[in-house]
Design a protein around this motif. Structure first.
Motif, mmCIF file in Angstrom:
data_model
loop_
_atom_site.group_PDB
_atom_site.id
_atom_site.type_symbol
_atom_site.label_atom_id
_atom_site.label_comp_id
_atom_site.label_asym_id
_atom_site.label_seq_id
_atom_site.Cartn_x
_atom_site.Cartn_y
_atom_site.Cartn_z
ATOM 1 N N VAL A 164 0.834 -1.198 0.000
ATOM 2 C CA VAL A 164 0.000 0.000 0.000
ATOM 3 C C VAL A 164 0.870 1.250 0.000
ATOM 4 C CG1 VAL A 164 -1.804 1.265 1.218
ATOM 5 C CG2 VAL A 164 -1.810 -1.244 1.253
ATOM 6 N N ASN A 165 0.532 2.183 -0.880
ATOM 7 C CA ASN A 165 1.159 3.505 -0.911
ATOM 8 C C ASN A 165 0.093 4.555 -0.622
ATOM 9 O OD1 ASN A 165 3.841 2.766 -1.652
ATOM 10 N ND2 ASN A 165 3.130 2.396 -3.737
ATOM 11 N N LEU A 166 0.328 5.346 0.430
ATOM 12 C CA LEU A 166 -0.601 6.418 0.799
ATOM 13 C C LEU A 166 0.121 7.750 0.654
ATOM 14 C CD1 LEU A 166 -3.072 6.514 3.752
ATOM 15 C CD2 LEU A 166 -1.608 8.474 3.301
ATOM 16 N N ASN A 167 -0.468 8.651 -0.109
ATOM 17 C CA ASN A 167 0.107 9.974 -0.335
ATOM 18 C C ASN A 167 -0.914 11.036 0.070
ATOM 19 O OD1 ASN A 167 1.868 12.023 -1.273
ATOM 20 N ND2 ASN A 167 0.728 12.112 -3.189
ATOM 21 N N LEU A 168 -0.530 11.878 1.043
ATOM 22 C CA LEU A 168 -1.384 12.989 1.456
ATOM 23 C C LEU A 168 -0.758 14.277 0.936
ATOM 24 C CD1 LEU A 168 -3.010 13.411 4.982
ATOM 25 C CD2 LEU A 168 -2.490 15.320 3.468
ATOM 26 N N ASP A 169 -1.414 14.875 -0.041
ATOM 27 C CA ASP A 169 -0.917 16.103 -0.663
ATOM 28 C C ASP A 169 -1.682 17.284 -0.073
ATOM 29 O OD1 ASP A 169 0.502 17.730 -2.351
ATOM 30 O OD2 ASP A 169 -0.940 17.554 -3.988
#
Length: 294
Positions: A58-63
């Motif tokens: 899983v890759n989680l990116n919060l921009d």
């Protein structure tokens, strides 16, 4: 299981986007990319993702982005500060002899020549401290969309796996139809051998009876066929259970493979061997897809 979910929120103070991508993996391998002011929330975010997604790469990116003019109300110019700066620059033109344009360019170029008012600095710091509780629903929304993606994929996988299972049933029915022919061929072979053996002076009727019983028992595949049918039924029932069943389906598929192999080794028949190879092929497809199921 693979999955994708994205959630976006935009206000007058910021724009936030959470994007989650998930690939197949036997365990959870989580990679986070967070803005600096949320670094202290990393453990909490990891726990939420682990509880919701269970496994996967899983890759989680919060921009997180702030507009150039956040929090502005009414006029965007500080008229008093601008007027004061203009008067100071005019005074410097008299002292230095430089033009107003030259002094303005110099003020921008020299570090420390401009001072940001205290109230503007406080406003910037206030913008950075966006409460985590305000962004938390965005994370839940992205996780829900990932799980919905997984459910949709799971429905497609269910149809595909049950199709493989039906082909195993069809080939097992072909084994059942051919089995009487195989038994008749075995009986004819035994009769021919019996005619040769009974004419020998060393013929032992008791020993011969024991060998025939052992041979017949070794060739009998009735129990294996019954157990294989039961395993196929159990597999189908388990697919529709509401809880995660990936490991249980893997165990059942191992039992299915064991019965198929036993049928092939005991049958001693080319036609059945061919059908067994076909069942093994379908079972391998099932095992490959089970790796994608929770």
């Amino acid at each position: 299981m693979t999955g994708y979910g994205i959630a976006h929120r935009e206000t007058d103070r910021y724009a936030a986007t959470i994007e989650i991508k998930s690939l197949n993996s036997k365990s959870l391998d989580l990679s986070l990319r967070l803005p600096r002011f949320l670094q202290d929330r990393e453990l909490e975010i990891r726990n939420l993702v682990t509880k919701s997604l269970i496994r996967g790469k899983v890759n989680l990116n919060l921009d997180f982005v702030r507009p150039r003019a956040t929090g502005a109300q009414g006029s965007i110019l500080n008229k008093d500060a601008l007027a004061l700066a203009y008067r100071e620059l005019q005074e410097l033109t008299v002292v230095t002899g430089a033009s107003l344009e030259q002094l303005t360019a110099l003020a921008h170029a020299l570090p420390g020549s401009l001072r940001i008012p205290t109230d503007a600095t406080a406003a910037t710091e206030e913008e950075e401290n966006v409460p985590w509780e305000e962004l938390l629903p965005l994370l839940h929304e992205a996780l829900d969309r990932v799980n919905q993606f997984r459910r949709d994929e799971g429905q497609a996988l269910t149809t595909e796996i049950l199709g493989y299972l039906d082909r195993i049933r069809i080939q097992l029915e072909d084994v059942e139809r051919h089995d009487p022919t195989r038994i008749e061929q075995v009986r004819l072979r035994l009769q021919n051998h019996l005619a040769e053996i009974t004419g020998s002076e060393h013929f032992n009727a008791t020993r011969f009876e024991q060998e025939v019983l052992y041979y017949i028992e070794k060739l009998d595949i009735a129990e294996e066929k019954v157990r294989l049918i039961n395993h196929l039924h159990y597999f189908t029932e388990t697919v529709y259970l509401p809880e995660p069943t990936g490991k249980k389906l893997a165990f059942i598929s191992q039992e299915i493979g064991r019965e198929i192999n036993t049928i092939g080794s005991k049958a001693n028949d080319s036609v059945i061997q061919h059908l067994v190879v076909g069942m093994k092929e379908e079972l391998e497809k099932i095992k490959e897809q089970i790796n994608n199921i929770l």
